[in-house]
Motif scaffolding. Sequence first.
Motif, mmCIF file in Angstrom:
data_model
loop_
_atom_site.group_PDB
_atom_site.id
_atom_site.type_symbol
_atom_site.label_atom_id
_atom_site.label_comp_id
_atom_site.label_asym_id
_atom_site.label_seq_id
_atom_site.Cartn_x
_atom_site.Cartn_y
_atom_site.Cartn_z
ATOM 1 N N ILE A 17 7.485 -7.111 2.357
ATOM 2 C CA ILE A 17 7.906 -5.790 2.441
ATOM 3 C C ILE A 17 8.898 -5.310 1.361
ATOM 4 N N ALA A 18 9.983 -6.418 0.865
ATOM 5 C CA ALA A 18 10.781 -5.816 -0.163
ATOM 6 C C ALA A 18 10.115 -5.630 -1.237
ATOM 7 N N LEU A 19 9.050 -6.497 -1.756
ATOM 8 C CA LEU A 19 8.395 -6.191 -2.852
ATOM 9 C C LEU A 19 7.801 -4.801 -3.018
ATOM 10 N N ALA A 20 6.907 -4.746 -1.773
ATOM 11 C CA ALA A 20 6.577 -3.292 -1.835
ATOM 12 C C ALA A 20 7.600 -1.963 -1.957
ATOM 13 N N GLN A 21 8.574 -2.255 -1.525
ATOM 14 C CA GLN A 21 9.509 -1.046 -1.510
ATOM 15 C C GLN A 21 10.169 -1.161 -2.835
ATOM 16 N N ALA A 22 10.383 -2.104 -3.548
ATOM 17 C CA ALA A 22 10.611 -2.177 -4.674
ATOM 18 C C ALA A 22 10.068 -1.471 -5.806
ATOM 19 N N VAL A 23 8.799 -1.446 -5.403
ATOM 20 C CA VAL A 23 8.008 -0.672 -6.417
ATOM 21 C C VAL A 23 7.486 0.868 -5.991
ATOM 22 N N ALA A 24 8.103 1.321 -4.887
ATOM 23 C CA ALA A 24 7.754 2.417 -4.092
ATOM 24 C C ALA A 24 7.940 3.509 -5.046
ATOM 25 N N ALA A 25 7.185 4.595 -4.962
ATOM 26 C CA ALA A 25 7.602 5.731 -5.772
ATOM 27 C C ALA A 25 8.593 6.378 -4.798
ATOM 28 N N PRO A 26 9.382 7.588 -5.457
ATOM 29 C CA PRO A 26 10.373 8.332 -4.734
ATOM 30 C C PRO A 26 9.544 8.668 -3.226
ATOM 31 N N GLN A 27 8.608 9.284 -3.171
ATOM 32 C CA GLN A 27 8.200 9.434 -1.606
ATOM 33 C C GLN A 27 8.026 8.264 -0.765
ATOM 34 N N HIS A 28 8.053 7.065 -1.155
ATOM 35 C CA HIS A 28 7.922 5.759 -0.456
ATOM 36 C C HIS A 28 6.473 6.031 0.197
ATOM 37 N N GLY A 29 5.454 6.641 -0.382
ATOM 38 C CA GLY A 29 4.339 6.644 0.192
ATOM 39 C C GLY A 29 3.422 5.414 0.238
ATOM 40 N N PRO A 30 2.343 5.150 0.989
ATOM 41 C CA PRO A 30 2.121 6.185 1.943
ATOM 42 C C PRO A 30 2.862 6.275 3.126
ATOM 43 N N ARG A 31 3.050 7.412 4.062
ATOM 44 C CA ARG A 31 4.006 7.409 5.284
ATOM 45 C C ARG A 31 3.339 7.523 6.270
ATOM 46 N N PRO A 32 3.914 6.524 7.238
ATOM 47 C CA PRO A 32 5.126 5.573 7.097
ATOM 48 C C PRO A 32 4.582 4.261 6.348
ATOM 49 N N LEU A 33 5.471 3.939 5.275
ATOM 50 C CA LEU A 33 5.190 2.882 4.556
ATOM 51 C C LEU A 33 5.317 1.514 5.382
ATOM 52 N N PRO A 34 6.014 1.266 6.232
ATOM 53 C CA PRO A 34 5.807 -0.148 7.049
ATOM 54 C C PRO A 34 4.722 -0.483 7.812
ATOM 55 N N LEU A 35 4.427 1.073 8.568
ATOM 56 C CA LEU A 35 3.118 0.902 9.208
ATOM 57 C C LEU A 35 1.751 0.400 8.440
ATOM 58 N N PHE A 36 1.750 1.243 7.266
ATOM 59 C CA PHE A 36 0.466 0.819 6.156
ATOM 60 C C PHE A 36 0.851 -0.426 5.881
ATOM 61 N N LEU A 37 1.825 -0.999 5.852
ATOM 62 C CA LEU A 37 2.046 -2.765 4.992
ATOM 63 C C LEU A 37 1.271 -3.239 6.340
ATOM 64 N N ASN A 38 1.718 -3.042 7.399
ATOM 65 C CA ASN A 38 1.387 -3.876 8.541
ATOM 66 C C ASN A 38 -0.190 -3.808 8.752
ATOM 67 N N ILE A 39 -0.961 -2.646 8.695
ATOM 68 C CA ILE A 39 -2.173 -2.457 8.749
ATOM 69 C C ILE A 39 -2.796 -3.214 7.344
ATOM 70 N N LEU A 40 -2.317 -3.139 6.376
ATOM 71 C CA LEU A 40 -2.885 -3.985 5.165
ATOM 72 C C LEU A 40 -2.890 -5.256 5.464
ATOM 73 N N TRP A 41 -1.793 -5.820 5.937
ATOM 74 C CA TRP A 41 -1.720 -7.357 6.141
ATOM 75 C C TRP A 41 -2.731 -7.745 7.162
ATOM 76 N N ARG A 42 -2.903 -6.870 8.401
ATOM 77 C CA ARG A 42 -3.856 -7.519 9.295
ATOM 78 C C ARG A 42 -5.319 -7.231 8.879
ATOM 79 N N GLU A 43 -5.753 -6.074 8.141
ATOM 80 C CA GLU A 43 -6.880 -6.056 7.784
ATOM 81 C C GLU A 43 -7.458 -6.961 6.820
ATOM 82 N N THR A 44 -6.473 -7.629 6.166
ATOM 83 C CA THR A 44 -6.847 -8.178 4.928
ATOM 84 C C THR A 44 -6.621 -9.772 5.120
#
Length: 362
Positions: free
Chosen positions: A10-37
Motif C-alpha cells: 500500500i505504501a508503494l502504491a501511495q508513493a507513486v500516486a497521482a495528486p488525485q490518488h486515483g482510482p478512488r477509493p484507492l485502498p479498496l481498489f488495491l484490495n480488489i486488485l490483490w484479491r483478483e490476482t
Amino acid sequence: MDSSPTPEHIALAQAVAAPQHGPRPLPLFLNILWRETQDDPELRRRAFIGLRKYQEAQRPPPAPPGHCVATAGPARLLQYGAATDGNPVVFIPSLINPPQVLDLSESRSMLRHMAAAGHAAYLVDWGAPSAQDAMLGLDGHIMERLLPMLAALPRPPILVGYCLGGTLALGAAAMQRFPAVATIAAPWRFDAFPAADLDLIANMWRGAKAMCERIGYVPMEVLQSGFWAMDPARTIAKYAAFADAAVGSDAEHAFLAVEDWANGGAPLSFAAGRDLFESLYADNASDAGRWRIGGRAVDIAALDCPTLSIVSTSDRIVPALAGPRLSEEHSLHLGHVGMVVGGRAREILWEPLSDWISDHGG
C-alpha cells in the motif's frame, strides 16, 4: 492465502500516486486488485504497471465546456450548438459521475458531434449539492433544478437522457409535454436487474445509509465501490491492459479520460441516494407506477410525444431488459460507457440518434 495487500505494498502504491490518488477509493481498489490476482502473479504485475502508468500520465488540457445559459441552484445548462429554427436538444447525464462523459474530449464528444450536425445542443451539469440540499430527492432534481432551466430556453426542447439522466428525463416528461424524449441506457425496470446485483446494491446501501444520513450526502466513493463490486475482474483487467497502451496514443488518452471521469464527480444528496436505492432499486417504483413527482404518478405509457429507448445487450451497469418500454426501441452491443465514448460510438449511436432527433424537429 491472505488476499489483503501488505502495508509495504500500500505504501508503494501511495508513493507513486497521482495528486488525485486515483482510482478512488484507492485502498479498496488495491484490495480488489490483490484479491483478483492472488493466483496470477503476472496479471498482478501488469495491473500494478497499469496503475502506476495511470497515476503518472500527463493529461492533455480538457476541452472547454459549453456556454452557461441558465442555472438552478448549483445546476447549470451549457450551450454547445448555435440556436436554430428547430427545437433545442437537451442532453441530461446521470447524477452519478460528472457530465463530461457526454463531452469527454474534442474527438469523443456526443455534444460536439450534435452541435456540428446542426442541432442546438445543450448539456445539463448538475453541479455539487450543498448542505442545504440534503433532502433534495430525485423529484426535487426534476422540479427544482431541471424544469426551471428548461423553461429558460426559447421553446420546449427534445430531451435525451443518459443512464439515470434518462430516468429523470422520463420523469420530467410526465410533468410537462416535450416534443420528443430519448433515453440511452436508462434504468427503469429495476426488477430486471440480476438478483445478485440487487443484493449487492441493497447491502451497500444498508451499510452506508446511516453515515450518509448524518453527513447529508452519498460520497462518490460509496457509489464507485458498488460499480467495482459488480465486475471486479474487469476492473483489474483493464488496468493490466492499459500497461501496453503506447504513450501519447489515442488509446492512452481515451483510457485516462474515461477513468478520470469515472473516478470523479460530486456526491449525491442523501435524499436522491435514498430515492435511488430504496424507491427505485429496491421497490421498482418507476416501472410499477409508484414513483411520484410533484404529487403525480409517473406513467410513461401515457406520454403523448415520440419516445425512443436505446439499450445495449452488453451493458453490465444497466442490462438491456431494465430499460423502459417506449414507442421505439433500439438495441446496441456496446458497453455502458463505450456506447457514448467508444471508437464506434459515432457510427453506432451518435449518427442514428442525430437522425432521429432531426426527424422529430431537432
